[in-house]
Design a protein around this motif. Structure first.
Motif, PDB file in Angstrom:
ATOM      1  N   VAL A   1       0.860  -1.178   0.000  1.00  8.32           N
ATOM      2  CA  VAL A   1       0.000   0.000   0.000  1.00  8.32           C
ATOM      3  C   VAL A   1       0.901   1.235   0.000  1.00  8.32           C
ATOM      4  N   VAL A   2       0.663   2.121  -0.966  1.00  5.30           N
ATOM      5  CA  VAL A   2       1.533   3.278  -1.156  1.00  5.30           C
ATOM      6  C   VAL A   2       0.673   4.533  -1.289  1.00  5.30           C
ATOM      7  N   PRO A   3       0.427   5.267  -0.200  1.00  3.40           N
ATOM      8  CA  PRO A   3      -0.368   6.489  -0.290  1.00  3.40           C
ATOM      9  C   PRO A   3       0.484   7.691  -0.694  1.00  3.40           C
ATOM     10  N   ASP A   4      -0.183   8.663  -1.318  1.00  2.00           N
ATOM     11  CA  ASP A   4       0.425   9.967  -1.569  1.00  2.00           C
ATOM     12  C   ASP A   4      -0.063  10.915  -0.479  1.00  2.00           C
ATOM     13  N   HIS A   5       0.867  11.552   0.208  1.00  2.00           N
ATOM     14  CA  HIS A   5       0.480  12.501   1.244  1.00  2.00           C
ATOM     15  C   HIS A   5      -0.298  13.672   0.641  1.00  2.00           C
ATOM     16  N   MET A   6      -1.050  14.344   1.459  1.00  2.00           N
ATOM     17  CA  MET A   6      -1.807  15.526   1.051  1.00  2.00           C
ATOM     18  C   MET A   6      -0.873  16.544   0.385  1.00  2.00           C
ATOM     19  N   GLY A   7      -1.252  16.953  -0.839  1.00  2.00           N
ATOM     20  CA  GLY A   7      -0.435  17.929  -1.553  1.00  2.00           C
ATOM     21  C   GLY A   7       0.656  17.313  -2.409  1.00  2.00           C
ATOM     22  N   PHE A   8       0.637  15.990  -2.565  1.00  2.13           N
ATOM     23  CA  PHE A   8       1.686  15.319  -3.326  1.00  2.13           C
ATOM     24  C   PHE A   8       1.071  14.287  -4.277  1.00  2.13           C
ATOM     25  N   GLY A   9       1.758  14.049  -5.395  1.00  2.00           N
ATOM     26  CA  GLY A   9       1.357  12.999  -6.305  1.00  2.00           C
ATOM     27  C   GLY A   9      -0.043  13.184  -6.842  1.00  2.00           C
ATOM     28  N   LYS A  10      -0.836  12.128  -6.760  1.00  2.00           N
ATOM     29  CA  LYS A  10      -2.203  12.140  -7.266  1.00  2.00           C
ATOM     30  C   LYS A  10      -3.210  12.521  -6.188  1.00  2.00           C
ATOM     31  N   SER A  11      -2.746  12.847  -4.996  1.00  2.00           N
ATOM     32  CA  SER A  11      -3.643  13.300  -3.936  1.00  2.00           C
ATOM     33  C   SER A  11      -3.996  14.771  -4.122  1.00  2.00           C
ATOM     34  N   GLN A  12      -5.095  15.150  -3.522  1.00  2.00           N
ATOM     35  CA  GLN A  12      -5.570  16.533  -3.611  1.00  2.00           C
ATOM     36  C   GLN A  12      -4.681  17.462  -2.784  1.00  2.00           C
ATOM     37  N   THR A  13      -4.664  18.743  -3.179  1.00  2.00           N
ATOM     38  CA  THR A  13      -3.942  19.788  -2.451  1.00  2.00           C
ATOM     39  C   THR A  13      -4.961  20.828  -1.981  1.00  2.00           C
ATOM     40  N   PRO A  14      -5.663  20.562  -0.887  1.00  2.00           N
ATOM     41  CA  PRO A  14      -6.679  21.525  -0.433  1.00  2.00           C
ATOM     42  C   PRO A  14      -6.045  22.829   0.017  1.00  2.00           C
ATOM     43  N   ALA A  15      -6.698  23.932  -0.309  1.00  2.00           N
ATOM     44  CA  ALA A  15      -6.161  25.255   0.007  1.00  2.00           C
ATOM     45  C   ALA A  15      -6.420  25.658   1.445  1.00  2.00           C
ATOM     46  N   ASP A  16      -7.364  24.990   2.097  1.00  2.00           N
ATOM     47  CA  ASP A  16      -7.765  25.407   3.444  1.00  2.00           C
ATOM     48  C   ASP A  16      -7.191  24.522   4.538  1.00  2.00           C
ATOM     49  N   ARG A  17      -6.140  23.793   4.221  1.00  2.00           N
ATOM     50  CA  ARG A  17      -5.514  22.914   5.211  1.00  2.00           C
ATOM     51  C   ARG A  17      -4.093  23.373   5.499  1.00  2.00           C
ATOM     52  N   SER A  18      -3.571  23.019   6.676  1.00  2.00           N
ATOM     53  CA  SER A  18      -2.158  23.231   6.968  1.00  2.00           C
ATOM     54  C   SER A  18      -1.391  21.955   6.666  1.00  2.00           C
ATOM     55  N   TYR A  19      -0.102  22.098   6.436  1.00  2.00           N
ATOM     56  CA  TYR A  19       0.711  21.002   5.923  1.00  2.00           C
ATOM     57  C   TYR A  19       1.895  20.695   6.832  1.00  2.00           C
ATOM     58  N   TRP A  20       1.676  20.730   8.135  1.00  2.00           N
ATOM     59  CA  TRP A  20       2.731  20.411   9.080  1.00  2.00           C
ATOM     60  C   TRP A  20       2.795  18.899   9.292  1.00  2.00           C
ATOM     61  N   LEU A  21       3.842  18.452   9.919  1.00  2.00           N
ATOM     62  CA  LEU A  21       4.034  17.034  10.198  1.00  2.00           C
ATOM     63  C   LEU A  21       2.810  16.422  10.865  1.00  2.00           C
ATOM     64  N   GLN A  22       2.282  17.098  11.882  1.00  2.00           N
ATOM     65  CA  GLN A  22       1.155  16.547  12.631  1.00  2.00           C
ATOM     66  C   GLN A  22      -0.093  16.415  11.768  1.00  2.00           C
ATOM     67  N   ASP A  23      -0.233  17.269  10.751  1.00  2.00           N
ATOM     68  CA  ASP A  23      -1.374  17.153   9.837  1.00  2.00           C
ATOM     69  C   ASP A  23      -1.255  15.894   8.986  1.00  2.00           C
ATOM     70  N   HIS A  24      -0.046  15.637   8.489  1.00  2.00           N
ATOM     71  CA  HIS A  24       0.163  14.432   7.685  1.00  2.00           C
ATOM     72  C   HIS A  24      -0.002  13.170   8.532  1.00  2.00           C
ATOM     73  N   LEU A  25       0.394  13.234   9.773  1.00  2.00           N
ATOM     74  CA  LEU A  25       0.199  12.094  10.663  1.00  2.00           C
ATOM     75  C   LEU A  25      -1.288  11.842  10.897  1.00  2.00           C
ATOM     76  N   ASP A  26      -2.047  12.902  11.144  1.00  2.00           N
ATOM     77  CA  ASP A  26      -3.499  12.742  11.304  1.00  2.00           C
ATOM     78  C   ASP A  26      -4.113  12.122  10.050  1.00  2.00           C
ATOM     79  N   ASN A  27      -3.669  12.582   8.883  1.00  2.00           N
ATOM     80  CA  ASN A  27      -4.179  12.034   7.624  1.00  2.00           C
ATOM     81  C   ASN A  27      -3.851  10.550   7.490  1.00  2.00           C
TER      82      ASN A  27
END
Length: 306
Positions: free
Chosen positions: A66-92
């Motif tokens: 299983v190979v996910p793309d983090h938020m804002g990378f690859g084929k995943s969406q880049t939402p404008a209303d989200r923050s992109y800190w480590l803890q956000d990616h961990l929550d995702n």
């Protein structure tokens, strides 16, 4: 965001899958037998699941990869209303893993995927089977983490540039054009095998960052270090004890100019003192680009042995 059906001249032929569990459209590849043990591959900056394209066919013969793309990378969406800190990616990632109910996980960690994956291990040690670092830091509550990050930043060209660029206001304008300067960014971080550079390869790594609005993920991971916005997960005593008992392997390209072995391999060995460490001479930060067959073999053999 890349078109969901993009294969880049067949170099990434895996069926695209998506989930909205983290609150945005998150892409992932999911290959191999559904009943097999899970290998969860986590990329870093500024890559995506394409980094693991050589590893997937090898391990999916026997495991569910299983190979996910983090938020804002690859084929995943880049939402404008989200923050992109480590803890956000961990929550995702946590939402993703829980939604797919992934268990018996062998983590394969590269670059920023290291602290994201170790954060998952701190929160869900019962879901983790093995830890495999491939030029991926493994912070896990070590008291000297800040000292090591600081010492590395003093000698790493990438982290030196981040500090200067944030102070001068150049970080966002430069990384906001990442689709046009992707090659220089990757080279600054360190990969050594220039023979991999083809039009398809450049397109695979550059297309996700076609516009400044597509670059929020890459900007966030860099800026988070410059302004100390990232928060590393600290395990409780139960998680710490559980993860220290897991099989672990470190693979480190010694030509890494971004995450130097002298600063980050001790983090790994502090948690897993008896674990094997494979140091690869002449291999850079993007070790899965420089030595894909070697790394796939090391990981497959380690999983078989453990």
């Amino acid at each position: 965001m890349i078109r969901s059906d993009a294969t880049f001249d067949g170099t990434f032929p895996f069926a695209p899958r998506f989930t909205h569990a983290p609150g945005f459209q998150m892409h992932y590849a999911d290959e191999g037998p559904r009943g097999g043990e899970v290998v969860l591959c986590l990329h870093g900056e500024p890559t995506w699941g394409y980094l693991f394209r050589h590893l997937i066919p090898v391990l999916s013969q026997t495991h569910r990869v299983v190979v996910p793309d983090h938020m804002g990378f690859g084929k995943s969406q880049t939402p404008a209303d989200r923050s992109y800190w480590l803890q956000d990616h961990l929550d995702n990632l946590e939402a993703f893993v829980v939604a797919l109910d992934l268990t018996n996980i062998s983590l394969v960690l590269h670059d920023f995927g290291g602290p994201v994956g170790m954060g998952l291990a701190a929160r869900h040690p019962d879901r983790i089977r093995r830890i495999i670092s491939a030029n991926g830091p493994t912070p896990f509550g070590q008291k000297d983490l800040l000292d090591r990050l600081t010492a590395n930043a003093l000698v790493s060209p990438w982290f030196q540039w981040i500090a200067r660029a944030e102070a001068s206001g150049e970080l966002e304008p430069v990384l906001g054009q990442l689709g046009f300067n992707i090659l220089s960014t990757l080279k600054l971080n360190g990969f050594e095998d220039n023979t991999v550079i083809t039009d398809a390869w450049l397109s695979a790594y550059g297309t996700p960052f076609a516009r400044p609005a597509d670059c929020l993920g890459a900007i966030g991971w860099a800026r988070g270090f410059a302004i100390s916005a990232h928060r590393f997960e600290t395990p409780d005593a139960t998680a710490d004890r559980a993860i220290r008992g897991k099989p672990a392997l470190a693979i480190w390209g010694e030509a890494d100019r971004t995450l130097l072995a002298e600063h980050f391999l001790p983090l790994f060995s502090a948690i897993f003192p008896a674990a094997p460490v494979k140091r690869l001479a002449g291999v850079g930060h993007y070790c899965l680009e420089d030595a894909p067959e070697t790394i796939a073999g090391l990981i497959a053999e380690f999983i078989r042995q453990t």
